[in-house]
Write a protein that holds these residues in place. Structure first.
Motif, short mmCIF file in Angstrom:
data_model
loop_
_atom_site.label_atom_id
_atom_site.label_comp_id
_atom_site.label_asym_id
_atom_site.label_seq_id
_atom_site.Cartn_x
_atom_site.Cartn_y
_atom_site.Cartn_z
N LEU A 123 6.94 -3.98 1.07
CA LEU A 123 6.04 -4.69 0.16
C LEU A 123 6.31 -6.19 0.16
O LEU A 123 5.38 -7.00 0.05
N ALA A 124 7.59 -6.56 0.26
CA ALA A 124 7.96 -7.98 0.22
C ALA A 124 7.41 -8.73 1.43
O ALA A 124 7.27 -9.96 1.38
N MET A 128 2.37 -8.94 -2.47
CA MET A 128 2.91 -8.02 -3.48
C MET A 128 2.08 -7.99 -4.75
O MET A 128 2.32 -7.13 -5.61
N VAL A 129 1.14 -8.91 -4.91
CA VAL A 129 0.44 -9.06 -6.19
C VAL A 129 -0.13 -7.74 -6.73
O VAL A 129 0.04 -7.42 -7.92
N PRO A 130 -0.77 -6.90 -5.90
CA PRO A 130 -1.31 -5.64 -6.44
C PRO A 130 -0.24 -4.69 -6.96
O PRO A 130 -0.55 -3.76 -7.70
N ARG A 326 6.22 -2.43 -8.70
CA ARG A 326 5.96 -0.99 -8.70
C ARG A 326 5.82 -0.51 -7.26
O ARG A 326 5.01 -1.05 -6.50
N LEU A 327 6.60 0.50 -6.88
CA LEU A 327 6.65 0.94 -5.49
C LEU A 327 5.51 1.91 -5.14
O LEU A 327 5.10 1.96 -3.99
N ALA A 328 5.05 2.68 -6.12
CA ALA A 328 3.99 3.62 -5.83
C ALA A 328 2.66 2.88 -5.69
O ALA A 328 2.47 1.77 -6.21
N ALA A 329 1.73 3.53 -5.01
CA ALA A 329 0.41 2.91 -4.81
C ALA A 329 -0.35 2.84 -6.12
O ALA A 329 -0.17 3.64 -7.01
#
Length: 329
Positions: A123-124, A128-130, A326-329
């Motif tokens: 993600l990084a 990452m905004v979403p 947040r790691l989940a979609a």
């Protein structure tokens, strides 16, 4: 500049077995800055150093005490200042490495901590905004002017605190898997209250406490469960009333410690209605200030133990929103 800064506590239970893999992974990825601390007292120095490498994400890899200490220092330390941090500190990610992992669960991290770290790095490297969400923290103090509050996201009190301590001192030493330990603890607590059993191998009966929510009222008595949280998701997919609504208040649940109330609460929980409907003897409130008063009753904030006294109550207030990843979609 590092994309990801990883703060690890090698002494946490989960890290004793998996930290060598984490070290190897970090060595293979130069955009991860890895800082290890041996004690929570070193976290202030760690964050000061981490701020210099200007990470896009701060990842906490440790038990409940490490997460709680890092959040407290992040809020009070002022390490992430200057032009690079004009919008505040970087978003925080928490690896699922504690006993209960409530914060990690709320942020969509579960299972293998190394897989969660890989997801953070993925993600990084993108927008990452979403995936950035806001959560308030709970400030715990005794109400003394000038005192430095301790920060966390989940507080357990009354019978819940007694049950957590029972699990910590009686069940965890058995070496069972966490899920089985938690199930046995819950069964023991329910037996103690539903059947009024008093025995050294069961959790004690909760001490009387008084809980007041500013502008909403107060309740006094013995509570089988008292929780205050700013998390949106709890164990067993439970969601506190108001989850998903705009921030601005802590969420409290207090379940009176009588046989009838506990039975009704269990039925409502099994039917998935405990979090969404009113049950007699179950108090659900949201507030900007919550006070807990008692004569030597314990509360636990993200793993750290505190004590409410008649002359020194526990005072809880929310912080301004803090960014998390947040790691989940």
């Amino acid at each position: 500049m590092a994309r990801v800064a990883l703060l690890s506590n090698p002494r946490s239970t989960g890290n004793r077995s998996m930290l060598p893999e984490v070290r190897s992974f970090c060595a293979e990825h130069k955009d991860i800055f890895h800082y290890e601390v041996e004690h929570v007292d070193q976290i202030g120095t760690a964050l000061k150093t981490i701020a210099r490498v200007k990470p896009e994400v701060l990842v906490i890899n440790g038990g409940d005490g490490t997460v709680q200490a890092a959040l407290t220092e992040l809020h009070h330390g002022g390490h992430f200042g200057g032009p690079h941090y004009k919008n505040g500190p970087p978003p925080v990610a928490v690896l699922p490495n504690g006993k209960t992992n409530l914060i990690a669960l709320d942020l969509g991290a579960s299972g293998d901590p190394l897989e969660a770290l890989k997801r953070v790095l993925e993600l990084a490297r993108t927008d990452m905004v979403p995936h950035i969400v806001s959560r308030e923290l709970i400030q715990l103090s005794d109400g003394t002017v000038g005192a430095r509050p301790v920060l966390g996201m989940f507080l357990g009190g009354a019978g819940l605190a007694d049950t957590i301590l029972y699990c910590r001192h009686k069940i965890y030493p058995l070496g069972l898997p966490n899920s089985l330990s938690h199930m046995l603890t819950a069964i023991a607590a329910i037996i103690a209250i539903l059947f009024g059993v008093r025995a050294g191998f069961l959790p004690p009966m909760p001490a009387p406490v008084k809980v007041s929510v500013l502008k909403h009222g107060e309740w006094q008595g013995q509570f089988a469960l008292l929780m205050v949280t700013t998390l949106q998701r709890l164990l067993l997919n439970g969601r506190m009333p108001g989850a998903g609504q705009p921030l601005g208040a802590m969420q409290m649940m207090a379940i009176e410690g009588t046989r009838g109330v506990l039975f009704r609460a269990l039925v409502a929980a099994i039917r998935g209605r405990l979090w969404r409907s009113r049950v007699s003897g179950v108090h659900l409130e949201r507030g900007d200030e919550i006070r807990i008063e008692s004569d030597h009753s314990s509360v636990i904030l993200d793993g750290e133990l505190f004590e409410a006294r008649a002359d020194r109550p526990i005072v809880l207030t929310p912080t301004a929103p803090v960014p998390f990843l947040r790691l989940a979609a």
